[in-house]
Design an enzyme around this catalytic site. Sequence first.
Site, mmCIF file in Angstrom:
data_model
loop_
_atom_site.group_PDB
_atom_site.id
_atom_site.type_symbol
_atom_site.label_atom_id
_atom_site.label_comp_id
_atom_site.label_asym_id
_atom_site.label_seq_id
_atom_site.Cartn_x
_atom_site.Cartn_y
_atom_site.Cartn_z
ATOM 1 N N ARG A 99 -59.330 13.132 83.643
ATOM 2 C CA ARG A 99 -59.141 13.299 82.201
ATOM 3 C C ARG A 99 -60.294 14.112 81.599
ATOM 4 O O ARG A 99 -61.439 13.928 81.974
ATOM 5 C CB ARG A 99 -59.106 11.921 81.544
ATOM 6 C CG ARG A 99 -59.387 11.945 80.054
ATOM 7 C CD ARG A 99 -59.057 10.633 79.426
ATOM 8 N NE ARG A 99 -59.821 9.548 80.007
ATOM 9 C CZ ARG A 99 -60.917 9.041 79.457
ATOM 10 N NH1 ARG A 99 -61.382 9.518 78.340
ATOM 11 N NH2 ARG A 99 -61.548 8.052 80.037
ATOM 12 N N ASP A 155 -51.163 13.822 79.635
ATOM 13 C CA ASP A 155 -51.877 12.579 79.396
ATOM 14 C C ASP A 155 -51.064 11.457 80.020
ATOM 15 O O ASP A 155 -49.835 11.572 80.111
ATOM 16 C CB ASP A 155 -52.083 12.307 77.902
ATOM 17 C CG ASP A 155 -53.089 11.180 77.707
ATOM 18 O OD1 ASP A 155 -54.305 11.445 77.748
ATOM 19 O OD2 ASP A 155 -52.661 10.023 77.569
ATOM 20 N N TYR A 201 -52.490 -0.132 77.517
ATOM 21 C CA TYR A 201 -52.359 0.555 76.219
ATOM 22 C C TYR A 201 -51.153 0.048 75.446
ATOM 23 O O TYR A 201 -51.212 -0.142 74.224
ATOM 24 C CB TYR A 201 -52.225 2.069 76.415
ATOM 25 C CG TYR A 201 -53.541 2.748 76.753
ATOM 26 C CD1 TYR A 201 -54.558 2.838 75.804
ATOM 27 C CD2 TYR A 201 -53.763 3.286 78.005
ATOM 28 C CE1 TYR A 201 -55.758 3.439 76.109
ATOM 29 C CE2 TYR A 201 -54.967 3.900 78.318
ATOM 30 C CZ TYR A 201 -55.963 3.967 77.366
ATOM 31 O OH TYR A 201 -57.153 4.564 77.666
HETATM 32 O O1 CP3 Z 1 -58.805 16.527 82.426
HETATM 33 C C1 CP3 Z 1 -57.929 17.214 81.963
HETATM 34 O O2 CP3 Z 1 -58.103 18.117 81.139
HETATM 35 C C2 CP3 Z 1 -56.539 16.948 82.501
HETATM 36 C C3 CP3 Z 1 -55.645 16.326 81.575
HETATM 37 C C4 CP3 Z 1 -55.680 14.831 81.302
HETATM 38 C C5 CP3 Z 1 -55.684 14.283 79.967
HETATM 39 N N1 CP3 Z 1 -55.532 12.936 80.076
HETATM 40 C C6 CP3 Z 1 -55.743 15.035 78.675
HETATM 41 C C7 CP3 Z 1 -56.588 14.430 77.598
HETATM 42 C C8 CP3 Z 1 -55.609 13.773 82.203
HETATM 43 C C9 CP3 Z 1 -55.621 13.800 83.728
HETATM 44 C C10 CP3 Z 1 -55.506 12.563 81.416
HETATM 45 C C11 CP3 Z 1 -55.334 11.204 81.989
HETATM 46 C C12 CP3 Z 1 -55.728 10.040 81.186
HETATM 47 N N2 CP3 Z 1 -55.549 9.826 79.841
HETATM 48 C C13 CP3 Z 1 -56.290 8.849 81.739
HETATM 49 C C14 CP3 Z 1 -56.552 8.608 83.200
HETATM 50 C C15 CP3 Z 1 -57.775 9.256 83.714
HETATM 51 C C16 CP3 Z 1 -59.069 8.698 83.170
HETATM 52 O O3 CP3 Z 1 -59.823 9.502 82.631
HETATM 53 O O4 CP3 Z 1 -59.313 7.510 83.267
HETATM 54 C C17 CP3 Z 1 -56.504 7.946 80.659
HETATM 55 C C18 CP3 Z 1 -57.122 6.574 80.750
HETATM 56 C C19 CP3 Z 1 -56.016 8.576 79.471
HETATM 57 C C20 CP3 Z 1 -55.987 8.017 78.081
HETATM 58 C C21 CP3 Z 1 -56.850 8.800 77.165
HETATM 59 N N3 CP3 Z 1 -56.475 10.022 76.638
HETATM 60 C C22 CP3 Z 1 -58.152 8.508 76.687
HETATM 61 C C23 CP3 Z 1 -58.930 7.251 76.984
HETATM 62 C C24 CP3 Z 1 -58.579 9.595 75.896
HETATM 63 C C25 CP3 Z 1 -59.969 9.760 75.289
HETATM 64 C C26 CP3 Z 1 -60.184 10.190 73.953
HETATM 65 C C27 CP3 Z 1 -61.547 10.878 73.804
HETATM 66 O O5 CP3 Z 1 -61.609 11.844 73.045
HETATM 67 O O6 CP3 Z 1 -62.538 10.452 74.419
HETATM 68 C C28 CP3 Z 1 -57.505 10.523 75.870
HETATM 69 C C29 CP3 Z 1 -57.455 11.807 75.175
HETATM 70 C C30 CP3 Z 1 -57.346 13.004 76.056
HETATM 71 N N4 CP3 Z 1 -56.396 13.217 77.017
HETATM 72 C C31 CP3 Z 1 -58.192 14.125 76.007
HETATM 73 C C32 CP3 Z 1 -57.700 15.028 76.961
HETATM 74 C C33 CP3 Z 1 -58.231 16.387 77.316
HETATM 75 C C34 CP3 Z 1 -59.390 14.183 75.041
HETATM 76 C C35 CP3 Z 1 -59.962 15.366 74.500
HETATM 77 C C36 CP3 Z 1 -59.393 15.934 73.229
HETATM 78 O O7 CP3 Z 1 -59.270 15.224 72.206
HETATM 79 O O8 CP3 Z 1 -59.158 17.133 73.266
#
Ligand code: CP3
Length: 324
Positions: free
Chosen positions: A2, A51, A128
Site C-alpha cells: 500500500r 485498494d 474494516y
Molecule cells: O502501494 C500502492 O500504491 C498500491 C496500491 C494500494 C493501495 N491500497 C492504494 C492506497 C494497495 C496495495 C493497497 C492495499 C491496502 N489498502 C491495504 C493492504 C496493504 C497494507 O498496506 O497493509 C490496506 C490495509 C488498505 C486500507 C487503506 N487504504 C489504508 C489503511 C489507507 C491509509 C490512509 C493514509 O493516507 O495513510 C488507505 C489509503 C490508500 N490506499 C492510499 C493509497 C495509495 C493512501 C494515499 C492517498 O491518500 O493517496
Amino acid sequence: MRQAGRFLPGYRKIREKHEVLAICKDPELCAKVSTMPVEILGVDAAIMFADIMLPVEGMGVKLKIEEGIGPIISEPITDNRSAKEMQELDAASDVPFVLEAIRLVKKQLDGRAPLIGFSGAPFTIASYLIEGRPSRDFAKVKALMYRRPKTWHVLMEKLADSMATYLHAQIDAGVDAVQVFDSWVGCLSPQDYSKYVLPYSQRIFRKLERSGVPRIHFGTGTSNLLEEMKVAGGDVFGVDWRIPLDVAWQRLGSDVAVQGNLDPAAVLADIELLKLHAADILGRVKGRSGHIFNLGHGMLPDASAEIVAELVKFVHETTRSNPE
Ligand code: CP3
C-alpha cells in the site's frame, strides 16, 4: 505494498485532482500510477494501484477513503442480516475497471517487470466492515467473532469466495502473481487465528492452487502466527521487521519463499544507515534463493523518492555481486 507510490511527486500531483478511488476507477490514470514505481525507482515488480476495499464497494458496501485515516464504512456490519445482504462479487460487472487497468499496465510494462495483483484477506476486510474505520484494539470485530459465530461465518465465507473470484479474474486479465493482504491479523492469538480465520484464508489459497501463479501471503505483526499462516497457504510469506528474517524463514520452513522485511522508517534515516539496515537483511538470507527484498509494510508518506531509488540500486548491486 500500500502506498508504494504515494510519496512520489508524480502521484501526489495526480492526487491533487483525483481521489484514491477515482484513480482506481479510471484505467488510464490507474495504469499510469501503477507503472510509476517501476519507471522512477527501478523496482523489480509493479503492483496494481487499487485498494483492498475496492471489490467490497462492488459488493454493495458504501465507503470512502479518507486521507491519513483509511477506509471509512458508513453502515458497518452488525448482524446476520447485514452480512447476508452483501452480494457476492461478480468481477466482470463489479470491478471491470481493475481488469481493464491490468491489461493496460501489462501492455505498458511490455515484459520489463512482472505485475502483482492483490486482494485483502477476509479478516482484514472484515475488520474494516465491522469496525467501520481503522481500529487500534479491534474490539468490535473480536466481539462479533466471539458473540455471533453464525454472522462471522456468513461474512468470512462470502469474503473468501469473493476474493478468490476477484483474484482469479485478475489472473485471467494478466497479473503474474497475487498477494493476499492480511495486514491486521497480527492482533489475534494463534488459537483464535486457527479457529476464526485460518479456514477462510485457506479457502482462498486452495482455490488459487491450480492457477499457476505465485501466491504471496502478507501480514504485519504476525511473528506469533507464522506457523498457522503457513497452514492457511501461500508460496511466499510476507514478514515485517519485528522479527529477524532468518528466524522467520527458519520457522516457516525452507519449502517457501519469504518477502521483507525492512522497517519503513529506515527509509527516513540517512543513506548510510539505511544501507546498513538493508545489508543486515541481505546478510541474513545469505544468498539463498527465494527471498524478495521489500519493506515490512507500506511506504511512509515522508519517504524521499531519491533515497528509495538509491536503496533499490544498493539491493540490486549487492545481490548481483552475491547472486541470490
Ligand atoms: O502501494 C500502492 O500504491 C498500491 C496500491 C494500494 C493501495 N491500497 C492504494 C492506497 C494497495 C496495495 C493497497 C492495499 C491496502 N489498502 C491495504 C493492504 C496493504 C497494507 O498496506 O497493509 C490496506 C490495509 C488498505 C486500507 C487503506 N487504504 C489504508 C489503511 C489507507 C491509509 C490512509 C493514509 O493516507 O495513510 C488507505 C489509503 C490508500 N490506499 C492510499 C493509497 C495509495 C493512501 C494515499 C492517498 O491518500 O493517496
